[in-house]
Design a protein around this motif. Sequence first.
Motif, PDB file in Angstrom:
ATOM      1  N   SER A 254      -5.016   9.282  -7.659  1.00 17.20           N
ATOM      2  CA  SER A 254      -3.672   8.696  -7.652  1.00 17.20           C
ATOM      3  C   SER A 254      -2.617   9.784  -7.514  1.00 17.20           C
ATOM      4  O   SER A 254      -1.626   9.623  -6.785  1.00 17.20           O
ATOM      5  CB  SER A 254      -3.429   7.892  -8.933  1.00 17.20           C
ATOM      6  OG  SER A 254      -4.253   6.745  -8.975  1.00 17.20           O
ATOM      7  N   GLU A 255      -2.819  10.896  -8.203  1.00 15.55           N
ATOM      8  CA  GLU A 255      -1.870  11.998  -8.123  1.00 15.55           C
ATOM      9  C   GLU A 255      -1.839  12.588  -6.715  1.00 15.55           C
ATOM     10  O   GLU A 255      -0.772  12.964  -6.208  1.00 15.55           O
ATOM     11  CB  GLU A 255      -2.252  13.082  -9.129  1.00 15.55           C
ATOM     12  CG  GLU A 255      -1.264  14.221  -9.237  1.00 15.55           C
ATOM     13  CD  GLU A 255       0.077  13.790  -9.795  1.00 15.55           C
ATOM     14  OE1 GLU A 255       1.065  14.511  -9.564  1.00 15.55           O
ATOM     15  OE2 GLU A 255       0.141  12.731 -10.455  1.00 15.55           O
TER      16      GLU A 255
ATOM     17  N   GLY B 297       3.580   7.112  -2.915  1.00 21.87           N
ATOM     18  CA  GLY B 297       3.572   6.604  -4.277  1.00 21.87           C
ATOM     19  C   GLY B 297       3.438   5.092  -4.350  1.00 21.87           C
ATOM     20  O   GLY B 297       2.848   4.556  -5.293  1.00 21.87           O
TER      21      GLY B 297
ATOM     22  N   VAL C 177      -0.189   3.891  -4.641  1.00 21.33           N
ATOM     23  CA  VAL C 177      -0.994   4.277  -5.806  1.00 21.33           C
ATOM     24  C   VAL C 177      -1.700   3.088  -6.446  1.00 21.33           C
ATOM     25  O   VAL C 177      -2.868   3.198  -6.853  1.00 21.33           O
ATOM     26  CB  VAL C 177      -0.125   5.031  -6.833  1.00 21.33           C
ATOM     27  CG1 VAL C 177      -0.834   5.145  -8.188  1.00 21.33           C
ATOM     28  CG2 VAL C 177       0.216   6.415  -6.309  1.00 21.33           C
TER      29      VAL C 177
ATOM     30  N   ARG D 242       0.203  10.293  -4.536  1.00 24.66           N
ATOM     31  CA  ARG D 242       1.614  10.451  -4.888  1.00 24.66           C
ATOM     32  C   ARG D 242       2.170  11.738  -4.269  1.00 24.66           C
ATOM     33  O   ARG D 242       3.289  11.751  -3.727  1.00 24.66           O
ATOM     34  CB  ARG D 242       1.762  10.466  -6.402  1.00 24.66           C
ATOM     35  CG  ARG D 242       3.173  10.294  -6.902  1.00 24.66           C
ATOM     36  CD  ARG D 242       3.218  10.211  -8.428  1.00 24.66           C
ATOM     37  NE  ARG D 242       2.669   8.939  -8.904  1.00 24.66           N
ATOM     38  CZ  ARG D 242       1.529   8.816  -9.567  1.00 24.66           C
ATOM     39  NH1 ARG D 242       0.787   9.893  -9.817  1.00 24.66           N
ATOM     40  NH2 ARG D 242       1.104   7.628  -9.969  1.00 24.66           N
TER      41      ARG D 242
END
Length: 401
Positions: free
Chosen positions: A248-249, A257, A260, A252
């Motif tokens: 997820s990071e 984002g 995500v 992003r």
Amino acid sequence: MARRLGTVDTVVLGLGAMIGAGIFVALAPAAAVAGTGLLIGLAIAAVVACCNALSSAWLAARYPQSGGTYVYGRERLGAFWGHSAGWSFVVGKTASCAAMALTVGHYAWPAHATAVAVAAVVALTAIGYAGVQKSALLTRIIVAVVLAVLTFVVMLIVGAGDPQAARLVGDDPSPYGVLQAAGLLFFAFAGYARIATLGEEVRDPARTIPRAVMIALGITLVVYTVVAVAVLAELGSTRLAAADAPLSEAIRAAGFGALVPIVSAGAAIGALGALLALMLGVSRTTLAMARDHHLPHVLVAVHPRHGTPHRAELAVGVVVAIVTALVDVRGAIGFSSFGVLLYYAIANASAFTLGRRLVPAVGLIGCLTLAVTLPPGSVLAGSAVVAAGMVTYAVQSRRSR
């Protein structure tokens, strides 16, 4: 049992057991101890996993029955080592359950990760109690979802992110850090021994199982390497090490984002599937050990209507929920890897007695090396729990005599 499975079917089942939620969470703690050396650690973990899987495959061809190394250790090395293998498996996989539950929490609702994780354990314990099993169709669906999410992440990073080759190098990891990373990343390969348990259902198991192991491990290694390189190139080792939900990071950081939630949903689905499979496996091993009086005999009970080992499942669910509430995901991964590495060390020692020398020797040395170079807290806690199981067995044996 009917021998219906060929090489392709066996490979698919092996991929279903291997390609799971571990890759969604194990990269971060590996980066924390080794930086860019996590890629070397991934290769070491793959070599050790390959040796373990081949040793298990040879033993499964000789002893095609349920129980895994609990059976192999007992038959080849003696009852003490069989018990030690079973105890290490239960301990290590219980921690794996906690790690998978926390993975669900970190991806599904990061602000309340622990509460979500405990709720997931409670829900899946109820599902297992009611006799709902993880079917082959569900396995294929979960694998398809996980592969789709991993492909999605890599394509976004490579196509529109900012991956830089310079982020793949630059650190100067110590050999100790690389070995620690290998031990932690070993967690992501957990499940390959599922192939070895198919001895009664595979055509020509002595030939098919080792071949399927190598093919499935090779595919898994390629997938994991591509994902690890893409995420590391996008985040760099420092940012990756600090991430609770690395994929997820990475999305992003790539500027997506808004996407995500898609990655988070896929990771949570994969982790839930892995958690259900792990809890089912631990409860069945608990039942087998209770039947042999290595665990409290009260756990030997099968529900008259659901046909499930309901007491073992409830006991496993309670323990996993408590562990999940008390530990963080990185501690759970280290503890899990310690127990599972000891389990496979006994598998390699058992395979060594079959007359095969090189692969079991490399696997045995690799397992013990990675186990003792894990983070010190994991080694101390794991050693204490495993030693407690060994002492309990020794006392019970003396009383029986």
